[in-house]
Structures are given as structure tokens and as C-alpha cells.
Design a protein around this motif. Structure first.
Motif, PDB file in Angstrom:
ATOM      1  N   SER A 176     106.209  -9.134  30.363  1.00  0.00           N
ATOM      2  CA  SER A 176     107.092  -9.667  31.398  1.00  0.00           C
ATOM      3  C   SER A 176     108.106 -10.636  30.814  1.00  0.00           C
ATOM      4  O   SER A 176     109.298 -10.617  31.184  1.00  0.00           O
ATOM      5  N   ALA A 179     110.689  -8.651  28.993  1.00  0.00           N
ATOM      6  CA  ALA A 179     111.590  -7.984  29.943  1.00  0.00           C
ATOM      7  C   ALA A 179     112.606  -8.967  30.518  1.00  0.00           C
ATOM      8  O   ALA A 179     113.800  -8.638  30.660  1.00  0.00           O
ATOM      9  N   ASP A 180     112.156 -10.158  30.846  1.00  0.00           N
ATOM     10  CA  ASP A 180     113.083 -11.167  31.371  1.00  0.00           C
ATOM     11  C   ASP A 180     114.135 -11.540  30.335  1.00  0.00           C
ATOM     12  O   ASP A 180     115.330 -11.685  30.655  1.00  0.00           O
ATOM     13  N   LYS A 183     116.766  -8.902  29.943  1.00  0.00           N
ATOM     14  CA  LYS A 183     117.791  -8.980  30.989  1.00  0.00           C
ATOM     15  C   LYS A 183     118.849 -10.020  30.627  1.00  0.00           C
ATOM     16  O   LYS A 183     120.054  -9.811  30.859  1.00  0.00           O
ATOM     17  N   VAL A 224     116.378  -2.976  28.276  1.00  0.00           N
ATOM     18  CA  VAL A 224     115.846  -3.520  29.537  1.00  0.00           C
ATOM     19  C   VAL A 224     114.928  -2.501  30.209  1.00  0.00           C
ATOM     20  O   VAL A 224     113.828  -2.836  30.667  1.00  0.00           O
ATOM     21  N   THR A 225     115.381  -1.256  30.270  1.00  0.00           N
ATOM     22  CA  THR A 225     114.559  -0.209  30.894  1.00  0.00           C
ATOM     23  C   THR A 225     113.233  -0.043  30.156  1.00  0.00           C
ATOM     24  O   THR A 225     112.163   0.066  30.767  1.00  0.00           O
ATOM     25  N   GLN A 228     111.019  -3.099  30.847  1.00  0.00           N
ATOM     26  CA  GLN A 228     110.463  -3.085  32.199  1.00  0.00           C
ATOM     27  C   GLN A 228     109.344  -2.045  32.312  1.00  0.00           C
ATOM     28  O   GLN A 228     108.328  -2.286  32.973  1.00  0.00           O
ATOM     29  N   LYS A 229     109.518  -0.916  31.681  1.00  0.00           N
ATOM     30  CA  LYS A 229     108.467   0.113  31.675  1.00  0.00           C
ATOM     31  C   LYS A 229     107.200  -0.415  30.997  1.00  0.00           C
ATOM     32  O   LYS A 229     106.077  -0.221  31.489  1.00  0.00           O
ATOM     33  N   ALA A 231     106.328  -3.522  30.737  1.00  0.00           N
ATOM     34  CA  ALA A 231     105.760  -4.581  31.577  1.00  0.00           C
ATOM     35  C   ALA A 231     104.929  -3.993  32.708  1.00  0.00           C
ATOM     36  O   ALA A 231     103.846  -4.503  33.031  1.00  0.00           O
TER      37      ALA A 231
END
Length: 456
Positions: A176, A179-180, A183, A224-225, A228-229, A231
Motif C-alpha cells: 500500500s 502504491a501511494d 501515485k 501505479v497499476t 495497485q494490483k 497491494a
């Protein structure tokens, strides 16, 4: 005849005593939970009815009101992981076997009535299994060891669930956090691409420079994708270990970032010996070897006495009553039991070598885990104390020079990318450290001791 009556009396006494054996009521769960609690600091619970289920749900709901720390998720897993709950219930099977081993076989009453030629014959026989009487104490000891082994294995399973949950928590929080940060990097890359577009329109940048910035922005979108995947996958793995579903699965929260690196690593004197002494799987393997040795002794005792029954006989033939006893004994003409003894000896040596290999593996895993733990700490500290501060210092100087028109925008953007790479490297190194600590705890069979003055 007197010896026979004494033996029958002993059988009756053994039956009476065997009937006193009873189940504990919790299937040995309290003992296993106590062992795991000493090593995890968390008490397990075995819900047995709807009231217990509601109490458990209330405890979990209370925990879910705040972001879950590592110790919180371990507690929830030990309370709510269904696979672990199934292992808790398996203790009841082992305890039932233990209690059953302490009870002799029921006596057999045979009744026979016949008539012919005007006469009636009645035969009554009460039979006791003498082999069960002779071997009952040894069988009880064997099942007792098996039950102790089962408690150790279940407690060890609880430790494995705790370690897996702690590692999954580290993965989920780190994923997480990554991922943040991805971004943030993408937002910066988008701003750079937009700036490049304006510079291109003004005629200050070439088509190649614009394409480079756009390509970098496109890559950050892909990053990012991907982050996120990862995470989502890490969170779902943690959710499975926690045994959560429905609203609880989507509602629980995690911290925004991993804990900071401790001020110093744990100093452990003899990790090999600690692993051999403390690991529950090693202790269970020792009990298995003892159990196998006891089984070998039992095989040697009974190899000539496969079927031995004692019966008290009372016959009535016509008007005459006769009394006596009947003894059945298998005569070892063809099978002297040597194959069973050889099998038991081979099984025992197999158990001995498995125990020795388990000890070798435990020592090696302890060494490897401690080396990985120290190396991970050193690497994370290097990023924290050297790489990230230097990248920040370079970034600050680059920005000053850019503001003073001493550096081009190309150099400013390149420095921003290198700084992002350094931050991502530190997050990964911090994740590796906390994972390495969880691995070390699993290799040593429990939580690590806290060094004085060191943040855990």
C-alpha cells in the motif's frame, strides 16, 4: 486355579480403574493455547457455541475500529483463522484416543442353549481380553506421548499462522505504501510531461525530449497499476489469514506506512541452540521418536501372544451343572513375529533419522534467518542514513542551482527520478527488514527478546 481367580480379579480392578478415565472438556486446547501464548503473547480461543461466536465477533469488531498493527492482526488470526480452529479441534481426537487407551475392552458374554433327546443344554461364557489387560499401561503411555505430541504440533501450527500473518501484514502495508508513492511519482511525471509539452510548443525542447518525458509518464502510469494490483493481492492474502469476510474484509484498515527502523538490531548469542531448544516441531519430533521406541517395546512383548483370551465357563447339561475356565492361545507355528519386530525397528530408525534431520534443518534455518536479519537491517539503515539523505541533499542543491539558472530543467527532472528511486529502494529495504525479523522469529520458535533501550 487360584492364579486364574487372581488374574480375573485383577482384570476386574483394571476395568474399574479404566472406567474412571474421562475427557477434559476442552480437548487439550487450554494446554496448546498456553504454549502458543507464551511464544506469541496472544491467547487463542476455541468457540464452542453461539455465545462464544458472538463474543469473538465483538472482540474482532473492536479491533477493526482502528488501523491494525502487526500484533493486532496476529491476535485476530489466532482467534479467527478457520484452518487453525480446525487444528484446535483435532486435539479432541487425540484426547479421545488417549482416554480410550486407558479403558480395557468390554468383557464378552456368550450364552448358548441347545436341546435334543429330551434334554436341554445351557452354556454361559464370560471372556476377558488378557492382552488388553497386560498391555493397557503401556498403551496408555504411548497414547499419552501421542497426545503431548499433538498439543505441540497444534501449538506449532498456531506459531506458523502467527508468523505467516505477520509477514502478510508487512507485505500488505508495504504494498500500500509503495502504491501511494507510485501515485505521487506519477503525478510528478504528469507535471513534467505537461511542462515538456509547453516547452515544445515554445520551441525550447526537441521532439525527442518531449517523447522522453511522455514515455516516462506512461511508465509511471503502468507502475501505479502494477503497484495497485500488488497491494490488492497482498491485502487479500492477509484477509484470508485473518479469516475475515463480508463487511469486515473490506472495512479493516492498515497503517499508512511501515514502522520505522529500530535504533539497533537484536543481538542473539547462540541462535542454533535456541532453535533446537525452543522450536516446537523439534520437541514434537522427539516425542514421536519416544513413541516409536515404546511401540517397538510393545511389539516385542506381544509378538508371541496375538490372541489370548480368558473365559469363565458355566455349563448346564441336562440337570447337571459344570464349572471351569477356557483359555485360547495362538500357537506360533508359522509366524513368530519376526517381521513385525523388524518393521518396528526400521520405523524407529526412520524416526531417529528424521529427528536428526529436523535438528540439522533447524540449525541451518536459524543461521540463515539471523544472517538475513542482520543484512536486511544493515541495508535498510544504509538507505536511511546514507542514500536517502544524500539524494535529498543533491535534490536541494539541484533546485537551488536551477532557481539560480545554473542548471537546466533536464537536470532537475533527472534528479527527481533518482530521488524517487532512492525512496522506493528504502521502502523495499524496510519491508525486507521486517519480513526478515518475522522469518527469524519463526526459525527460533517464538518472539525475539527485546534489547534494552531498543525499539521493538
Amino acid at each position: 486355579m487360584n492364579c486364574l481367580y487372581k488374574l480375573a480379579s485383577s482384570a476386574g480392578l483394571a476395568l474399574l480403574l479404566g472406567g474412571c478415565a474421562s475427557l477434559s472438556g476442552d480437548g487439550g486446547f487450554s494446554a496448546a493455547a498456553g504454549i502458543s501464548e507464551q511464544r506469541t503473547g496472544v491467547a487463542g480461543r476455541l468457540p464452542r457455541n453461539e455465545d462464544d461466536e458472538r463474543t469473538l465477533a465483538a472482540i474482532i469488531d473492536k479491533k477493526l475500529e482502528q488501523p491494525l498493527a502487526a500484533d493486532d492482526v496476529v491476535q485476530i488470526a489466532l482467534l479467527n483463522n478457520r484452518g487453525l480452529q480446525a487444528r484446535y479441534w483435532s486435539l479432541g481426537v487425540a484426547e479421545a484416543d488417549l482416554v480410550q487407551a486407558g479403558r480395557l475392552q468390554n468383557p464378552v458374554l456368550d450364552f448358548k442353549r441347545s436341546h435334543g433327546g429330551g434334554e436341554v443344554g445351557i452354556e454361559r461364557t464370560l471372556t476377558f481380553n488378557l492382552v488388553g489387560l497386560i498391555t493397557a499401561p503401556m498403551a496408555s503411555r504411548i497414547e499419552g506421548r501421542r497426545f503431548e505430541q499433538a498439543k505441540l504440533l497444534v501449538a506449532n501450527e498456531a506459531l506458523k499462522v502467527a508468523a505467516d500473518t505477520r509477514r502478510a501484514w508487512v507485505d500488505a502495508v508495504a504494498a500500500s505504501q509503495i502504491a501511494d508513492y507510485a501515485k505521487q511519482v506519477e503525478a510528478s511525471a504528469q507535471a513534467s510531461a505537461e511542462l515538456a509539452g509547453r516547452m515544445r510548443k515554445a520551441g525550447n525542447w526537441s521532439a525527442l525530449d518531449l517523447a522522453r518525458e511522455q514515455a516516462y509518464h506512461a511508465q509511471t502510469l503502468a507502475d501505479v497499476t502494477h503497484a495497485q494490483k500488488a497491494a490488492v493481492s497482498a491485502r487479500e492474502k492477509l484477509t484470508r489469514l485473518l479469516g475475515l469476510s463480508g463487511a469486515q474484509a473490506s472495512a479493516y484498515r492498515l497503517p499508512d506506512h511501515l514502522p520505522d527502523l529500530p535504533s539497533a538490531p537484536r543481538e542473539l548469542a547462540d541462535v542454533e541452540q535456541t532453535a533446537v531448544n525452543e522450536r516446537l516441531d523439534i520437541q514434537a519430533a522427539k516425542l514421536d521418536t519416544e513413541h516409536t521406541a515404546s511401540t517397538l517395546g510393545l511389539t516385542r512383548t506381544t509378538r508371541f501372544i496375538n490372541v489370548l483370551d480368558l473365559g469363565a465357563v458355566r455349563n448346564t447339561d441336562g440337570g447337571t451343572a459344570t464349572r471351569g475356565y477356557e483359555l485360547s492361545l495362538e500357537i506360533p507355528l508359522f509366524d513368530w513375529g519376526s517381521a513385525r519386530v523388524a518393521r518396528a525397528q526400521a520405523t524407529y530408525m526412520e524416526s531417529v533419522n528424521l529427528l536428526a534431520q529436523a535438528a540439522v534443518d533447524a540449525r541451518s534455518e536459524a543461521r540463515e534467518s539471523y544472517a538475513g536479519y542482520r543484512a536486511s537491517y544493515d541495508l535498510a539503515r544504509h538507505y536511511r542514513d546514507n542514500v536517502v539523505p544524500l539524494r535529498k541533499q543533491i535534490s536541494d542543491q539541484t533546485l537551488l542551482r536551477y532557481n539560480g539558472m545554473l542548471m537546466s530543467v533536464f537536470e532537475l527532472l533527472a534528479d527527481a527520478r533518482e530521488q524517487a528511486s532512492a525512496v522506493s529502494g528504502y521502502i523495499a529495504a524496510l519491508k525486507d527488514y521486517w519480513t526478515a525479523q518475522a522469518n527469524l522469529e519463526a526459525a527460533l520458535g517464538g518472539r525475539l527478546p527485546t534489547n534494552k533501550g531498543v525499539q521493538p
